[in-house]
Design an enzyme around this catalytic site. Structure first.
Site, PDB file in Angstrom:
ATOM      1  N   SER A 160       0.390  -1.604   0.299  1.00 32.48           N
ATOM      2  CA  SER A 160       0.082   0.094  -0.049  1.00 32.48           C
ATOM      3  C   SER A 160       0.914   1.473  -0.360  1.00 32.48           C
ATOM      4  CB  SER A 160      -1.018  -0.211   1.027  1.00 32.48           C
ATOM      5  OG  SER A 160      -0.759  -0.455   2.188  1.00 32.48           O
ATOM      6  N   HIS A 213      -0.830   5.639   7.248  1.00 27.99           N
ATOM      7  CA  HIS A 213      -0.328   5.262   5.805  1.00 27.99           C
ATOM      8  C   HIS A 213       0.270   7.312   4.956  1.00 27.99           C
ATOM      9  CE1 HIS A 213      -1.894   1.512   5.716  1.00 27.99           C
ATOM     10  NE2 HIS A 213      -1.276   1.082   4.360  1.00 27.99           N
TER      11      HIS A 213
END
Length: 269
Positions: free
Chosen positions: A44, A251
């Protein structure tokens, strides 16, 4: 004959001067340098989770034009660009599902992988929802995995890449530290938990760098670029817990991709 040669030499010098003055020579050099076949692999952090604007055709992989591989490709116009990085990918997912675009003609490969193998998501879930002691115990479990099991998993991925793309320059990118210690956060995890998580990121990066270098690959450390932009800083490039979109938690934001990962990759590539 001498006159013809002199005229040709003069024309060449004049053309060189014009190219220098207009910058066309530099542009041509950039185009030549960028004439590469580029494949972007990984998890990711490479697909761009957290940056938004996801390509619907990528499904659960959540690839985005705001991720560093797509940003680099847009700026450098490589001969070909294959973007197979996928949210949630582990080392075995990369070898099973992402390597098809690699060939003997591939010139450049980027990859982030290893965090999911080490249990990144479970570590953060434990630390957010459970006690400090449970958090640190889970972090230590992840560190043990990095010491004992992850090196072999990384070796398998790196070997598979080299077998399919023997001439490629391979850039392995690491992960940022999540927290600015002594920062502005007044709630959430304790400082002990934040330090343990940061130390675990350093531990993972060190293990990844060692395996990458042993395979002749470049390791690109993003920690310096993210320093001053961690969670609890005044200008974070990482999401903290995002209850509206839990998958984006921890993230990089779009700024983290463009300001942290992209320049780090560009320097290594």
């Amino acid at each position: 004959m001498k006159t013809s040669r002199l005229a040709a030499l003069s024309s060449s010098l004049l053309l060189g001067a014009v190219l220098t003055l207009t910058g066309a020579g530099a542009a041509q050099a950039d185009t030549t340098a960028a004439a590469v076949d580029y494949v972007a692999l990984g998890d990711s952090y490479s697909s761009g989770v957290g940056a938004g604007n996801y390509d619907s055709s990528s499904g659960s992989c959540k690839r985005t034009s705001r991720a560093y591989p797509a940003l680099w490709a847009a700026a450098n116009a490589p001969s070909s660009f294959a973007f197979t990085a996928c949210s949630g990918a582990r080392t075995t997912d990369v070898t099973a599902n992402q390597l098809a675009p690699l060939t003997s003609a591939t010139d450049l490969v980027s990859i982030t992988v290893g965090g999911n193998d080490a249990g990144f998501a479970d570590v953060m879930t434990t630390c957010v929802l459970q006690s400090e002691s449970a958090c640190i115990a889970r972090v230590n479990e992840a560190r043990q995995y990095v010491d004992t099991t992850l090196p072999g998993r990384l070796d398998a991925v790196y070997t598979a890449i080299r077998n399919k793309a023997p001439s490629a320059r391979v850039v392995v990118l690491g992960y940022p530290r999540f927290y600015k210690l002594g920062g502005s956060c007044i709630a959430g995890l304790s400082e002990n938990e934040r330090k343990a998580i940061n130390d675990a990121a350093d531990h993972l990066n060190a293990a990844t760098a060692k395996r990458a270098v042993n395979h002749g690959y470049a390791f690109a450390d993003v920690v310096p670029a993210f320093t001053g932009h961690e969670i609890c800083s005044g200008s974070p490039w990482l999401h903290s817990v995002n209850w509206l979109n839990i998958g984006e938690s921890y993230h990089p934001t779009a700024s983290g991709q463009s300001g942290g990962y992209l320049p780090t990759f560009r320097a290594a590539a």
